[in-house]
Design an enzyme around this catalytic site. Structure first.
Site, short mmCIF file in Angstrom:
data_model
loop_
_atom_site.label_atom_id
_atom_site.label_comp_id
_atom_site.label_asym_id
_atom_site.label_seq_id
_atom_site.Cartn_x
_atom_site.Cartn_y
_atom_site.Cartn_z
N SER A 1 0.84 -1.20 0.00
CA SER A 1 0.00 0.00 0.00
C SER A 1 0.87 1.24 0.00
O SER A 1 1.85 1.32 0.76
CB SER A 1 -0.90 0.02 1.24
N VAL B 1 7.60 2.51 3.92
CA VAL B 1 8.57 1.83 3.06
C VAL B 1 8.04 1.78 1.63
O VAL B 1 8.80 1.96 0.67
CB VAL B 1 8.90 0.42 3.60
N CYS B 2 6.75 1.58 1.50
CA CYS B 2 6.13 1.54 0.16
C CYS B 2 6.28 2.89 -0.54
O CYS B 2 6.58 2.95 -1.73
CB CYS B 2 4.65 1.17 0.27
N LEU B 3 6.09 3.95 0.21
CA LEU B 3 6.23 5.29 -0.36
C LEU B 3 7.67 5.56 -0.78
O LEU B 3 7.92 6.13 -1.84
CB LEU B 3 5.74 6.34 0.65
#
Length: 166
Positions: A54, A59-61
């Protein structure tokens, strides 16, 4: 079947696991305008397909920002980031963070990417989301690099990926 971890949980990955050398399936995803689009792009030297749970995760960003930066430096490479987030949320996050040089796509409608690339998280608190993973496809749509990050809280190996693109 491959497994990944998130904190104390271990997840079995569901779907057909792709290997290096496999022809990548072209699946339907949803863009920011809620239009269905095909994953595979024609006329590019390489295609980097990055999946993450998501865009709301830190971390995804970071992963999306890194690939956005690389997309600006490598015009012969098509970069796509895929999550299960609704396209509206993806658009808000990417707009606020200045992520604009890559394709942001959602697998929320059919889960076709997760199932056909073998990166759908199985039973657990994150069930139904995508495992953090990166695939590189050549100009014929063949998988030439694959990384499934074992610990969802860690970023992919960007250096190894960039070596493939050189």
């Amino acid at each position: 079947m491959q497994k990944v971890t998130f904190k104390e949980e271990t997840y079995q990955l569901e779907g057909k696991a792709l290997k290096v050398g496999d022809k990548a399936p072209d699946v339907k995803l949803v863009n920011g305008d809620l239009q269905e689009v095909n994953l595979l792009k024609q006329g590019v030297r390489f295609q980097v397909v990055s999946a993450l749970p998501s865009l709301t995760g830190s971390v995804c960003l970071l992963q999306a920002k890194h690939f956005n930066e690389q997309a600006g430096k490598l015009p012969s490479v098509s970069f796509s980031v895929i999550s299960m987030d609704l396209p509206f949320s993806q658009g808000q996050i990417c707009g606020a963070e200045g992520i604009k040089d890559l394709r942001i796509l959602s697998d929320f409608r059919y889960k076709a990417f997760g199932e056909n690339y073998g990166v759908l998280l199985g039973k657990g608190s994150l069930q139904g989301l995508l495992a953090r993973s990166v695939f590189v496809l050549d100009d014929k749509g063949v998988v030439i690099y694959k990384e499934i990050v074992q610990n969802i809280l860690e970023e992919p190996n960007y250096e190894a990926l960039l070596k493939v693109l050189k």
